[in-house]
Design a protein around this motif. Structure first.
Motif, PDB file in Angstrom:
ATOM      1  N   ILE A 137      -8.654   3.810  -0.246  1.00  0.00           N
ATOM      2  CA  ILE A 137      -7.167   3.659  -0.093  1.00  0.00           C
ATOM      3  C   ILE A 137      -6.524   4.984   0.275  1.00  0.00           C
ATOM      4  O   ILE A 137      -6.664   5.709  -0.572  1.00  0.00           O
ATOM      5  CB  ILE A 137      -6.603   2.914  -1.056  1.00  0.00           C
ATOM      6  CG1 ILE A 137      -7.362   1.572  -1.333  1.00  0.00           C
ATOM      7  CG2 ILE A 137      -5.250   3.003  -1.031  1.00  0.00           C
ATOM      8  CD1 ILE A 137      -6.563   0.577  -2.270  1.00  0.00           C
ATOM      9  N   ASP A 138      -5.833   5.011   1.583  1.00  0.00           N
ATOM     10  CA  ASP A 138      -5.204   6.561   1.675  1.00  0.00           C
ATOM     11  C   ASP A 138      -3.760   6.580   1.135  1.00  0.00           C
ATOM     12  O   ASP A 138      -3.220   5.389   0.976  1.00  0.00           O
ATOM     13  CB  ASP A 138      -5.426   6.693   3.065  1.00  0.00           C
ATOM     14  CG  ASP A 138      -4.727   5.629   4.021  1.00  0.00           C
ATOM     15  OD1 ASP A 138      -4.356   4.832   3.568  1.00  0.00           O
ATOM     16  OD2 ASP A 138      -4.777   5.802   5.219  1.00  0.00           O
ATOM     17  N   ARG A 139      -3.175   7.699   1.439  1.00  0.00           N
ATOM     18  CA  ARG A 139      -1.974   7.887   0.958  1.00  0.00           C
ATOM     19  C   ARG A 139      -0.759   6.909   1.549  1.00  0.00           C
ATOM     20  O   ARG A 139       0.245   6.495   0.951  1.00  0.00           O
ATOM     21  CB  ARG A 139      -1.331   9.546   1.325  1.00  0.00           C
ATOM     22  CG  ARG A 139      -1.983  10.314   0.356  1.00  0.00           C
ATOM     23  CD  ARG A 139      -1.836  11.773   0.782  1.00  0.00           C
ATOM     24  NE  ARG A 139      -0.375  11.997   0.906  1.00  0.00           N
ATOM     25  CZ  ARG A 139       0.344  12.777   0.017  1.00  0.00           C
ATOM     26  NH1 ARG A 139      -0.332  13.210  -1.171  1.00  0.00           N
ATOM     27  NH2 ARG A 139       1.529  12.980  -0.044  1.00  0.00           N
ATOM     28  N   ALA A 140      -1.185   6.781   2.975  1.00  0.00           N
ATOM     29  CA  ALA A 140      -0.174   5.755   3.561  1.00  0.00           C
ATOM     30  C   ALA A 140      -0.103   4.470   3.227  1.00  0.00           C
ATOM     31  O   ALA A 140       0.750   3.905   3.159  1.00  0.00           O
ATOM     32  CB  ALA A 140      -0.709   6.163   5.363  1.00  0.00           C
ATOM     33  N   THR A 141      -1.293   3.972   2.778  1.00  0.00           N
ATOM     34  CA  THR A 141      -1.300   2.654   2.397  1.00  0.00           C
ATOM     35  C   THR A 141      -0.716   2.444   0.971  1.00  0.00           C
ATOM     36  O   THR A 141      -0.049   1.478   0.878  1.00  0.00           O
ATOM     37  CB  THR A 141      -2.929   2.340   2.271  1.00  0.00           C
ATOM     38  OG1 THR A 141      -3.585   2.334   3.384  1.00  0.00           O
ATOM     39  CG2 THR A 141      -3.022   0.877   1.665  1.00  0.00           C
ATOM     40  N   VAL A 142      -0.850   3.514   0.112  1.00  0.00           N
ATOM     41  CA  VAL A 142      -0.162   3.621  -1.010  1.00  0.00           C
ATOM     42  C   VAL A 142       1.376   3.663  -0.944  1.00  0.00           C
ATOM     43  O   VAL A 142       2.110   2.886  -1.530  1.00  0.00           O
ATOM     44  CB  VAL A 142      -0.562   4.779  -1.984  1.00  0.00           C
ATOM     45  CG1 VAL A 142       0.180   4.739  -3.320  1.00  0.00           C
ATOM     46  CG2 VAL A 142      -2.049   4.685  -2.238  1.00  0.00           C
ATOM     47  N   MET A 151      -2.668   8.038  -7.396  1.00  0.00           N
ATOM     48  CA  MET A 151      -2.381   6.676  -7.162  1.00  0.00           C
ATOM     49  C   MET A 151      -3.276   5.948  -6.228  1.00  0.00           C
ATOM     50  O   MET A 151      -4.025   4.998  -6.555  1.00  0.00           O
ATOM     51  CB  MET A 151      -0.988   6.142  -6.840  1.00  0.00           C
ATOM     52  CG  MET A 151      -0.891   4.595  -6.885  1.00  0.00           C
ATOM     53  SD  MET A 151      -0.845   4.067  -8.584  1.00  0.00           S
ATOM     54  CE  MET A 151       0.662   4.697  -9.016  1.00  0.00           C
ATOM     55  N   ALA A 152      -3.788   6.638  -5.156  1.00  0.00           N
ATOM     56  CA  ALA A 152      -4.637   6.043  -4.236  1.00  0.00           C
ATOM     57  C   ALA A 152      -5.964   6.274  -4.956  1.00  0.00           C
ATOM     58  O   ALA A 152      -6.744   5.165  -4.678  1.00  0.00           O
ATOM     59  CB  ALA A 152      -4.773   6.975  -2.717  1.00  0.00           C
ATOM     60  N   GLY A 153      -6.375   7.036  -5.591  1.00  0.00           N
ATOM     61  CA  GLY A 153      -7.617   7.112  -6.240  1.00  0.00           C
ATOM     62  C   GLY A 153      -7.681   5.944  -7.374  1.00  0.00           C
ATOM     63  O   GLY A 153      -8.873   5.381  -7.466  1.00  0.00           O
ATOM     64  N   THR A 155      -8.203   2.417  -5.865  1.00  0.00           N
ATOM     65  CA  THR A 155      -9.502   2.541  -5.124  1.00  0.00           C
ATOM     66  C   THR A 155     -10.443   2.141  -6.083  1.00  0.00           C
ATOM     67  O   THR A 155     -11.140   1.188  -6.097  1.00  0.00           O
ATOM     68  CB  THR A 155     -10.018   3.947  -4.394  1.00  0.00           C
ATOM     69  OG1 THR A 155      -9.115   4.112  -3.282  1.00  0.00           O
ATOM     70  CG2 THR A 155     -11.438   3.494  -3.852  1.00  0.00           C
ATOM     71  N   LYS A 156     -10.341   2.810  -7.377  1.00  0.00           N
ATOM     72  CA  LYS A 156     -11.333   2.444  -8.735  1.00  0.00           C
ATOM     73  C   LYS A 156     -10.960   0.979  -8.967  1.00  0.00           C
ATOM     74  O   LYS A 156     -11.886   0.190  -9.258  1.00  0.00           O
ATOM     75  CB  LYS A 156     -10.776   3.356  -9.685  1.00  0.00           C
ATOM     76  CG  LYS A 156     -11.517   4.562  -9.419  1.00  0.00           C
ATOM     77  CD  LYS A 156     -11.056   5.541 -10.734  1.00  0.00           C
ATOM     78  CE  LYS A 156     -11.618   7.101 -10.615  1.00  0.00           C
ATOM     79  NZ  LYS A 156     -10.933   7.910 -11.477  1.00  0.00           N
TER      80      LYS A 156
END
Length: 96
Positions: free
Chosen positions: A4-9, A28-30, A33-34
């Motif tokens: 998940i990238d920054r734009a999606t978050v 938050m993206a990390g 994703t987890k």
């Protein structure tokens, strides 16, 4: 699972009406994703022969007889009412 990238978050935060600082988007993206990786890992578990349950403890409820245990106290209850009519609480008319 894809990252998940920054734009999606940022889009998720906007849709959820959450304010997330720019410097918090990457961590938050990390985390998201987890979480999604963990959910994907859970879907790999074979649950075909597992019965659904609402609790891990096999407990039975104790039943009691459905019997009236008190009654005939209408007059005691109506003593609490400011007004009563015909054995019921009387309230002022609110709708014409």
């Amino acid at each position: 699972m894809s990252e998940i990238d920054r734009a999606t978050v940022a889009k998720i935060a906007r849709l959820a009406r959450l304010k997330i600082d720019e410097d918090a988007l990457e961590p938050m993206a990390g985390e998201l994703t987890k979480i999604l990786d963990w959910v994907e890992q859970l879907s790999e578990v074979d649950t075909d022969n597992i019965a659904p349950m609402s609790s891990p403890v096999d407990a039975k409820l104790r039943w009691r007889d459905d019997a009236v245990t008190d009654g005939n106290v209408r007059d005691k209850v109506l003593k609490n009412a400011p007004h009563d009519e015909y054995g019921f609480f009387a309230v002022p008319k609110v709708i014409e």
